[in-house]
Design a protein around this motif. Structure first.
Motif, PDB file in Angstrom:
ATOM      1  N   GLN A 110       9.506  13.049  -2.720  1.00 56.62           N
ATOM      2  CA  GLN A 110       7.854  12.922  -3.141  1.00 56.62           C
ATOM      3  C   GLN A 110       7.504  13.729  -4.495  1.00 56.62           C
ATOM      4  OE1 GLN A 110       4.618  13.260  -0.076  1.00 56.62           O
ATOM      5  NE2 GLN A 110       6.279  13.859   1.440  1.00 56.62           N
ATOM      6  N   GLU A 111       8.509  14.504  -4.714  1.00 60.63           N
ATOM      7  CA  GLU A 111       8.659  15.409  -5.772  1.00 60.63           C
ATOM      8  C   GLU A 111       7.363  16.307  -5.850  1.00 60.63           C
ATOM      9  OE1 GLU A 111       9.270  12.780  -9.420  1.00 60.63           O
ATOM     10  OE2 GLU A 111      11.494  13.437  -9.118  1.00 60.63           O
ATOM     11  N   ARG A 112       7.126  16.776  -4.556  1.00 60.58           N
ATOM     12  CA  ARG A 112       5.972  17.514  -4.510  1.00 60.58           C
ATOM     13  C   ARG A 112       6.190  18.751  -3.457  1.00 60.58           C
ATOM     14  NH1 ARG A 112       1.101  16.865  -1.704  1.00 60.58           N
ATOM     15  NH2 ARG A 112       1.292  15.163  -0.035  1.00 60.58           N
ATOM     16  N   TRP A 113       5.096  19.999  -3.501  1.00 59.28           N
ATOM     17  CA  TRP A 113       5.374  20.959  -2.754  1.00 59.28           C
ATOM     18  C   TRP A 113       4.674  20.650  -1.361  1.00 59.28           C
ATOM     19  CZ3 TRP A 113       9.135  24.617  -3.297  1.00 59.28           C
ATOM     20  CH2 TRP A 113       9.541  24.952  -4.426  1.00 59.28           C
ATOM     21  N   LEU A 114       5.171  20.658  -0.166  1.00 59.41           N
ATOM     22  CA  LEU A 114       4.477  20.733   0.969  1.00 59.41           C
ATOM     23  C   LEU A 114       4.058  22.026   1.675  1.00 59.41           C
ATOM     24  CD1 LEU A 114       6.469  17.822   2.480  1.00 59.41           C
ATOM     25  CD2 LEU A 114       4.160  17.636   1.369  1.00 59.41           C
ATOM     26  N   GLU A 115       2.780  22.235   1.889  1.00 58.61           N
ATOM     27  CA  GLU A 115       2.623  23.504   2.568  1.00 58.61           C
ATOM     28  C   GLU A 115       3.048  23.537   3.916  1.00 58.61           C
ATOM     29  OE1 GLU A 115      -1.683  24.572   2.815  1.00 58.61           O
ATOM     30  OE2 GLU A 115      -1.334  25.612   4.505  1.00 58.61           O
ATOM     31  N   VAL A 116       3.821  24.371   4.494  1.00 56.18           N
ATOM     32  CA  VAL A 116       4.170  24.137   5.939  1.00 56.18           C
ATOM     33  C   VAL A 116       3.798  25.430   6.505  1.00 56.18           C
ATOM     34  CG1 VAL A 116       6.541  22.782   5.361  1.00 56.18           C
ATOM     35  CG2 VAL A 116       6.565  25.224   5.187  1.00 56.18           C
ATOM     36  N   SER A 117       3.371  26.533   6.000  1.00 56.44           N
ATOM     37  CA  SER A 117       3.107  27.719   6.812  1.00 56.44           C
ATOM     38  C   SER A 117       1.829  28.226   6.066  1.00 56.44           C
ATOM     39  CB  SER A 117       4.195  28.440   7.172  1.00 56.44           C
ATOM     40  OG  SER A 117       3.585  29.719   7.740  1.00 56.44           O
ATOM     41  N   SER A 118       0.837  28.987   6.606  1.00 54.50           N
ATOM     42  CA  SER A 118       0.057  29.820   6.097  1.00 54.50           C
ATOM     43  C   SER A 118      -0.057  31.257   6.939  1.00 54.50           C
ATOM     44  CB  SER A 118      -1.296  28.967   6.143  1.00 54.50           C
ATOM     45  OG  SER A 118      -2.413  29.570   5.194  1.00 54.50           O
ATOM     46  N   VAL A 119       0.260  32.164   6.384  1.00 50.73           N
ATOM     47  CA  VAL A 119       0.140  33.354   6.951  1.00 50.73           C
ATOM     48  C   VAL A 119      -1.094  34.211   6.635  1.00 50.73           C
ATOM     49  CG1 VAL A 119       1.617  35.489   7.869  1.00 50.73           C
ATOM     50  CG2 VAL A 119       2.822  33.427   7.415  1.00 50.73           C
ATOM     51  N   SER A 120      -2.088  34.916   7.424  1.00 51.37           N
ATOM     52  CA  SER A 120      -3.065  35.435   6.901  1.00 51.37           C
ATOM     53  C   SER A 120      -3.296  36.657   7.780  1.00 51.37           C
ATOM     54  CB  SER A 120      -4.291  34.448   6.881  1.00 51.37           C
ATOM     55  OG  SER A 120      -3.930  33.241   6.200  1.00 51.37           O
ATOM     56  N   ASN A 121      -4.170  37.599   6.865  1.00 50.09           N
ATOM     57  CA  ASN A 121      -4.642  38.838   7.407  1.00 50.09           C
ATOM     58  C   ASN A 121      -6.063  38.841   7.534  1.00 50.09           C
ATOM     59  OD1 ASN A 121      -5.299  41.343   8.595  1.00 50.09           O
ATOM     60  ND2 ASN A 121      -4.202  42.458   6.895  1.00 50.09           N
ATOM     61  N   PHE A 122      -6.654  38.624   8.711  1.00 50.07           N
ATOM     62  CA  PHE A 122      -7.879  38.654   8.664  1.00 50.07           C
ATOM     63  C   PHE A 122      -8.719  40.050   8.632  1.00 50.07           C
ATOM     64  CE2 PHE A 122      -6.068  34.968  10.724  1.00 50.07           C
ATOM     65  CZ  PHE A 122      -6.454  34.082   9.829  1.00 50.07           C
ATOM     66  N   GLU A 123      -7.812  41.175   8.704  1.00 49.83           N
ATOM     67  CA  GLU A 123      -8.663  42.339   8.915  1.00 49.83           C
ATOM     68  C   GLU A 123      -9.578  42.474  10.055  1.00 49.83           C
ATOM     69  OE1 GLU A 123      -9.875  44.043   5.161  1.00 49.83           O
ATOM     70  OE2 GLU A 123      -7.809  43.535   4.173  1.00 49.83           O
ATOM     71  N   THR A 124     -10.947  42.993   9.698  1.00 49.60           N
ATOM     72  CA  THR A 124     -11.721  42.923  11.029  1.00 49.60           C
ATOM     73  C   THR A 124     -12.686  41.724  11.074  1.00 49.60           C
ATOM     74  OG1 THR A 124     -13.329  44.222   9.626  1.00 49.60           O
ATOM     75  CG2 THR A 124     -11.752  45.475  11.063  1.00 49.60           C
ATOM     76  N   TYR A 125     -12.588  40.610  10.160  1.00 50.35           N
ATOM     77  CA  TYR A 125     -13.215  39.788  10.087  1.00 50.35           C
ATOM     78  C   TYR A 125     -13.441  39.041  11.336  1.00 50.35           C
ATOM     79  CZ  TYR A 125     -16.015  35.923   7.734  1.00 50.35           C
ATOM     80  OH  TYR A 125     -17.170  35.250   7.368  1.00 50.35           O
ATOM     81  N   GLN A 126     -12.497  38.539  11.920  1.00 52.58           N
ATOM     82  CA  GLN A 126     -12.465  37.770  13.067  1.00 52.58           C
ATOM     83  C   GLN A 126     -12.547  38.889  14.498  1.00 52.58           C
ATOM     84  OE1 GLN A 126      -8.454  36.063  13.490  1.00 52.58           O
ATOM     85  NE2 GLN A 126      -9.267  34.253  13.037  1.00 52.58           N
ATOM     86  N   ALA A 127     -12.090  39.979  14.305  1.00 52.31           N
ATOM     87  CA  ALA A 127     -12.235  41.077  15.206  1.00 52.31           C
ATOM     88  C   ALA A 127     -13.718  41.420  15.624  1.00 52.31           C
ATOM     89  CB  ALA A 127     -11.534  42.369  14.926  1.00 52.31           C
ATOM     90  N   ASN A 128     -14.570  41.252  14.350  1.00 55.10           N
ATOM     91  CA  ASN A 128     -16.006  41.686  14.481  1.00 55.10           C
ATOM     92  C   ASN A 128     -16.786  40.712  15.176  1.00 55.10           C
ATOM     93  OD1 ASN A 128     -18.230  43.356  14.034  1.00 55.10           O
ATOM     94  ND2 ASN A 128     -18.737  42.170  12.098  1.00 55.10           N
TER      95      ASN A 128
END
Length: 423
Positions: free
Chosen positions: A346-364
């Motif tokens: 396809q001659e393009r990059w495909l996003e296969v993973s996303s790794v995130s730090n939410f810090e306290t945003y979700q925890a709150n």
RNA sequence: GGAAAGCUGGCAGAGUGGUCGAAUGCGGCAGUCUUGAAAACUGUUGACUGUAAUAGGUCCGGGGGUUCGAAUCCCUCGCUUUCCGCCA
């Protein structure tokens, strides 16, 4: 959700951080601070009147008990105004709290210091590049043509029984799916994640806890008769396991993994980029989730990034790692790495993973806290990452491992598939 | 789908109008004893908000009502469990 006290005490910093995202409504910050001032002064008034009312009630109780009925009646007469005031102030307070809540949920997470300023995907920062494009045969095909050629994924059949974006995997295609799920789960277990099997439907409280509700309501399938949502990612049930929980500090980090199908309405995305497996309404994914001490979360983010990369490495895929710029990051994330695999056909990059730090945003939102042997309960940090999402990995394998004789299976997968070529 | 019971602190569980943020047990923490541990004993131990620190306020599934005063009475919604029905 950001914490009001933090916003109040760090107004400049909050505004500066939001600008890294090109956040469009910075005036919300001052609005929140203003509402908060009023809210607190209302709360103080209410507290004072409540204290008076409580004291009066207690006095009446004492007088009644000692038989001084006449005196008790005299005090009773005075308490009428308390009631009215309490009612009025309570109503005002409820309104202010609602207004504050509505404003604060519109604020995204504050980007971490390392996050580059920017608003589009072009401004993401490439932090690592691995391998080189696969050398493909001259008549290399995109994965949707390969899928048809070898009869392993049937998009039309999916349309018939459900609709577009719900493919049917057949024969070796189905077997490859199952192999990848087991491959990913085994590796996650080896890396110290505890495997969980969780419900694929969640209630509204869970949707709110991880941030899908209220703003992304339209992206989830909603079973209205029971008011349950089909999960868009295992992140929702797995993180919500810890909603309203105070964990022991020594139990951190908590590492969980789960395989689930994911359901996304993907309302509004059509066109060439969504062909084949590139974007689906239902797909399979193994997710890893960690709950950590705030001091450790960035260390953990790097660990998780390395872990995801180790999977791509083992599958022999040419990939790169991006640090997303402020504007391209998800609403709830403080820093995100995206892993993209090169699709030569396809001659393009495909996003296969996303790794995130939410810090306290979700925890709150979740009220997820930890507590040491002494001291108060503190919000923990939460992180998650895809490890990995299947469709684009399958697309990459099909495209990058195609030969004139068929599609070779990456060596590490052969013991899971039980075959080494799709032909 | 029908019927009944229930929802209280980390857990179990008492509490049917005032002295209840709430008995008791378990668990946790600190200590005594011990070479150490266990046991035993003593003390301590909810969350949120608020204050410079005190004080004060809120919370007994959610919301509303009655009352000077509600964990307790009333209404309503939600959930859980058990039995019956259906069923993988």
């Amino acid at each position: 959700m950001l914490q009001v006290n933090y916003i109040r005490e760090n107004r400049e910093k909050v505004l500066e951080r939001l600008s890294v995202r090109n956040f469009k409504q910075p005036e919300l910050v001052d609005e929140i601070i203003k509402i908060d001032e009023e809210r607190r002064s209302t709360q103080t008034s209410l507290d004072n009147i409540s204290a008076e009312a409580n004291a009066a009630a207690k006095q009446i109780g004492d007088l009644m008990r000692t038989g001084k009925k006449y005196e008790a009646e005299a005090i009773k007469a005075k308490t009428a105004s308390h009631k009215e005031n309490i009612k009025a102030l309570t109503e005002k307070l409820t309104e202010l709290e609602a207004a504050q809540f509505n404003a604060i949920v519109q604020l995204p997470n504050l980007p971490y210091d390392l996050v580059p300023k920017g608003s589009t995907a072009e401004e993401n920062e490439v932090v690592y590049l691995h391998g080189a494009p696969a050398a493909l045969p001259t008549k290399a095909l995109p994965h949707w043509e390969l899928a048809a050629k070898y009869d392993i994924i049937d998009f039309e059949l999916g349309v018939k029984i459900t609709g577009a974006g719900f493919p049917v995997y057949k024969g070796k295609g189905a077997r490859l799916q199952r192999a990848l799920i087991n491959f990913f789960l085994d590796h996650a277990t080896a890396a110290g994640y505890k495997e969980m099997q969780v419900p694929h439907l969640v209630n509204a409280a869970s949707g709110f806890g991880t941030g899908q509700l209220p703003d992304k309501e339209g992206q989830m399938y909603h079973s209205t008769i029971d008011d349950l949502y089909l999960i868009p990612t295992a992140e929702v049930p797995v993180t919500n396991l810890y909603r309203d929980v105070i964990v022991k500090e020594e139990d951190l980090p908590i590492k969980n993994t789960a395989y689930t199908p994911c359901f996304r309405r993907e309302a509004g995305s059509y066109g060439a980029h969504v062909r084949g497996l590139n974007r689906l309404h239902q797909f399979d994914k193994v997710e890893v989730v960690q709950i950590t001490h705030p001091d450790k979360s960035y260390e953990t983010l790097e660990e998780m990034s390395r872990y995801v990369q180790s999977l791509l490495h083992e599958l022999g895929l040419h990939y790169r790692v991006l640090r997303l710029c402020g504007g391209d990051m998800g609403f709830t994330s403080a820093m995100t790495y995206d892993m993209e695999v090169w699709s030569a056909a396809q001659e393009r990059w495909l996003e296969v993973s996303s790794v995130s730090n939410f810090e306290t945003y979700q925890a709150n939102r979740l009220k997820l806290r930890y507590k040491g042997k002494e001291g108060k309960a503190q919000l923990a940090h939460s992180l998650n990452g895809s490890a990995l999402a299947l469709p684009r990995i399958v697309a990459s394998i099909l495209e990058n491992y195609q030969t004139e004789n068929g599609i070779k299976i990456p060596e590490a997968l052969v013991k899971y598939t039980g075959f080494d070529i799709i032909d």
